[in-house]
Design a protein around this motif. Structure first.
Motif, PDB file in Angstrom:
ATOM      1  N   UNK A 310       1.792  -8.690  57.902  1.00 43.78           N
ATOM      2  CA  UNK A 310       0.990  -9.101  59.050  1.00 43.78           C
ATOM      3  C   UNK A 310      -0.228  -8.199  59.223  1.00 43.78           C
ATOM      4  N   UNK A 311      -0.745  -7.672  58.129  1.00 42.41           N
ATOM      5  CA  UNK A 311      -1.857  -6.730  58.222  1.00 42.41           C
ATOM      6  C   UNK A 311      -3.059  -7.388  58.875  1.00 42.41           C
ATOM      7  N   UNK A 312      -3.782  -6.615  59.667  1.00 51.86           N
ATOM      8  CA  UNK A 312      -4.934  -7.149  60.387  1.00 51.86           C
ATOM      9  C   UNK A 312      -6.035  -7.631  59.437  1.00 51.86           C
ATOM     10  N   UNK A 313      -6.390  -6.873  58.372  1.00 54.24           N
ATOM     11  CA  UNK A 313      -7.387  -7.422  57.430  1.00 54.24           C
ATOM     12  C   UNK A 313      -6.915  -8.720  56.783  1.00 54.24           C
ATOM     13  N   UNK A 314      -5.620  -8.805  56.457  1.00 57.77           N
ATOM     14  CA  UNK A 314      -5.117 -10.022  55.848  1.00 57.77           C
ATOM     15  C   UNK A 314      -5.150 -11.204  56.795  1.00 57.77           C
ATOM     16  N   UNK A 315      -4.796 -10.956  58.058  1.00 53.08           N
ATOM     17  CA  UNK A 315      -4.786 -12.044  59.038  1.00 53.08           C
ATOM     18  C   UNK A 315      -6.204 -12.526  59.327  1.00 53.08           C
ATOM     19  N   UNK A 316      -7.141 -11.593  59.510  1.00 52.75           N
ATOM     20  CA  UNK A 316      -8.515 -11.985  59.845  1.00 52.75           C
ATOM     21  C   UNK A 316      -9.287 -12.517  58.640  1.00 52.75           C
ATOM     22  N   UNK A 317      -8.726 -12.355  57.441  1.00 50.93           N
ATOM     23  CA  UNK A 317      -9.370 -12.964  56.275  1.00 50.93           C
ATOM     24  C   UNK A 317      -9.269 -14.480  56.304  1.00 50.93           C
ATOM     25  N   UNK A 318      -8.470 -15.030  57.225  1.00 50.87           N
ATOM     26  CA  UNK A 318      -8.419 -16.481  57.374  1.00 50.87           C
ATOM     27  C   UNK A 318      -9.776 -17.057  57.767  1.00 50.87           C
ATOM     28  N   UNK A 319     -10.609 -16.244  58.421  1.00 51.03           N
ATOM     29  CA  UNK A 319     -11.928 -16.724  58.817  1.00 51.03           C
ATOM     30  C   UNK A 319     -12.872 -16.869  57.625  1.00 51.03           C
ATOM     31  N   UNK A 320     -12.440 -16.394  56.461  1.00 50.96           N
ATOM     32  CA  UNK A 320     -13.235 -16.595  55.256  1.00 50.96           C
ATOM     33  C   UNK A 320     -13.017 -17.974  54.651  1.00 50.96           C
ATOM     34  N   UNK A 321     -11.989 -18.673  55.139  1.00 53.20           N
ATOM     35  CA  UNK A 321     -11.681 -19.994  54.615  1.00 53.20           C
ATOM     36  C   UNK A 321     -12.532 -21.056  55.306  1.00 53.20           C
ATOM     37  N   UNK A 322     -13.202 -21.934  54.541  1.00 55.36           N
ATOM     38  CA  UNK A 322     -13.964 -23.025  55.174  1.00 55.36           C
ATOM     39  C   UNK A 322     -13.093 -23.932  56.036  1.00 55.36           C
ATOM     40  N   UNK A 323     -11.821 -24.114  55.635  1.00 56.09           N
ATOM     41  CA  UNK A 323     -10.939 -25.003  56.393  1.00 56.09           C
ATOM     42  C   UNK A 323     -10.730 -24.505  57.814  1.00 56.09           C
ATOM     43  N   UNK A 324     -10.775 -23.181  58.014  1.00 58.75           N
ATOM     44  CA  UNK A 324     -10.624 -22.637  59.359  1.00 58.75           C
ATOM     45  C   UNK A 324     -11.778 -23.097  60.242  1.00 58.75           C
ATOM     46  N   UNK A 325     -12.995 -22.989  59.760  1.00 57.80           N
ATOM     47  CA  UNK A 325     -14.166 -23.349  60.554  1.00 57.80           C
ATOM     48  C   UNK A 325     -14.286 -24.856  60.726  1.00 57.80           C
ATOM     49  N   UNK A 326     -13.905 -25.600  59.719  1.00 59.83           N
ATOM     50  CA  UNK A 326     -13.900 -27.062  59.857  1.00 59.83           C
ATOM     51  C   UNK A 326     -12.909 -27.477  60.941  1.00 59.83           C
ATOM     52  N   UNK A 327     -11.754 -26.832  60.958  1.00 58.47           N
ATOM     53  CA  UNK A 327     -10.761 -27.129  61.986  1.00 58.47           C
ATOM     54  C   UNK A 327     -11.243 -26.771  63.380  1.00 58.47           C
ATOM     55  N   UNK A 328     -11.943 -25.637  63.507  1.00 62.70           N
ATOM     56  CA  UNK A 328     -12.481 -25.234  64.819  1.00 62.70           C
ATOM     57  C   UNK A 328     -13.481 -26.269  65.317  1.00 62.70           C
ATOM     58  N   UNK A 329     -14.371 -26.714  64.430  1.00 62.40           N
ATOM     59  CA  UNK A 329     -15.370 -27.702  64.826  1.00 62.40           C
ATOM     60  C   UNK A 329     -14.708 -29.027  65.194  1.00 62.40           C
ATOM     61  N   UNK A 330     -13.754 -29.462  64.381  1.00 63.74           N
ATOM     62  CA  UNK A 330     -13.057 -30.714  64.674  1.00 63.74           C
ATOM     63  C   UNK A 330     -12.312 -30.629  65.995  1.00 63.74           C
TER      64      UNK A 330
END
Length: 348
Positions: A310-330
């Motif tokens: 559950x490392x913080x760098x590993x968890x926040x690396x999810x924001x590097x995924x395009x699918x994360x931002x597409x989901x936020x916009x949707x």
């Protein structure tokens, strides 16, 4: 005689009240959501965590009882060529090498994470069904007419429900999970001290409980963003459906997935037959589960350390995924549509 002077009513100056600040109104809306759904937000994770703690302590007591029984039957503990009589954990701890201590720290991290999992399991269902009824219940009992008569915008009302689902519910569940971890570690410390071991360097020295607590709290904004498509879809169904929003929320994505899988329409545009299930439908229905696609891929990897789980760098690396931002916009688009629907859809 002088006539009695008639009393003259002096005019009472009218009182002027300062306008309520939008921040205060929004805080009151959040408080309203908490009090109306306190059973799911507060009591459900607390009860689940209490049951989990009791079961964990019960398993600990059972393990100690079996160990005492084994010792009574003449079984001895051997470690590094040293025979240890009884359950003298102090002597055993002195024989532990650095590799043994590392394995102990790994096992402690996994144990604490498992002991804290029940509030998170409850959170998945609480957030899901809260969003489904957030806008539908007001129309069903006609209380939406009362709330619309107040100087509160539809946007503020819907956004208060979004914040409750994405931040308040996960925060309360996380706090209970952290309390469960500390309580279970205290129980382990009592058991270790009762059998001759110093629990401070053995159980607390690795800092696993503090590290996990910090990681759980730091991960809340990440999973709030991950939940956006599911929250948006469920609020949209809650604002639109005339009845049974649960069925509509499930049937529409499932029917769409079955249709595309059976007909192979996605293959025409170069996508896999089942692409929609993993990239769209799962985001619409399973976003309240606090595991992203990146997290699941990491868990399935060959080499994984407990401290990195559950490392913080590993968890926040999810924001590097395009699918994360597409989901936020949707999710934001669906929330905006839900706000528009609430402005005119008042029937039960």
């Amino acid at each position: 005689m002088n006539a009695a002077a008639e009393p003259v009513d002096t005019p009472v100056p009218s009182r002027t009240f300062a306008a309520t600040h939008p921040t205060s109104r929004f805080r009151l809306l959040l408080r309203r959501e908490y009090w109306e759904h306190r059973g799911g937000i507060f009591w459900a994770p607390m009860i689940a965590g209490g049951v989990s703690l009791l079961l964990s302590i019960g398993l600990l007591i059972a393990g100690i009882a079996f160990a005492h029984k084994a010792v009574a039957e003449g079984n001895l503990v051997q470690h590094n060529g040293v025979t240890i009589n009884g359950l003298d954990l102090g002597t055993l701890a002195q024989q532990l090498s650095s590799d043994d201590l590392q394995q102990l720290s790994e096992g402690m991290t996994y144990t604490l994470a498992m002991s804290a999992s029940w509030p998170f399991l409850v959170m998945i269902f609480v957030a899901f069904f809260y969003c489904l009824g957030a806008l539908y219940d007001d129309r069903r009992d006609r209380s939406v007419l009362f709330w619309k008569s107040l100087p509160i915008s539809d946007a503020s009302t819907v956004l208060s429900k979004v914040v409750t689902a994405t931040l308040v519910i996960p925060l309360v569940a996380t706090l209970f999970a952290v309390l469960i971890m500390f309580a279970f570690l205290i129980a382990l410390s009592i058991a270790a001290a009762a059998h001759g071991a110093n629990p401070v360097p053995l159980l607390w020295g690795n800092g696993a409980v503090f590290l996990l607590a910090g990681q759980f709290l730091a991960a809340i904004p990440v999973y709030a963003a991950w939940m956006m498509p599911t929250v948006g879809w469920l609020l949209l169904c809650s604002a639109w459906a005339k009845s049974k929003p649960f069925l509509w929320a499930l049937l529409i994505p499932l029917a769409l997935g079955v249709a595309t899988s059976m007909t192979g329409l996605l293959q025409v545009i170069g996508l896999e037959r089942h692409w929609l299930w993993g990239n769209v439908i799962s985001r619409m229905l399973l976003g309240t589960v606090p595991f992203t696609h990146r997290d699941l891929a990491y868990l399935q990897s060959d080499a994984i350390e407990a401290k990195e789980l559950f490392s913080i760098p590993g968890v926040y690396s999810n924001f590097l995924e395009p699918s994360m931002w597409i989901g936020i916009i949707a999710g934001a688009v669906m929330i905006a549509i839900a706000i528009r629907l609430r402005r005119w859809r008042e029937e039960g």
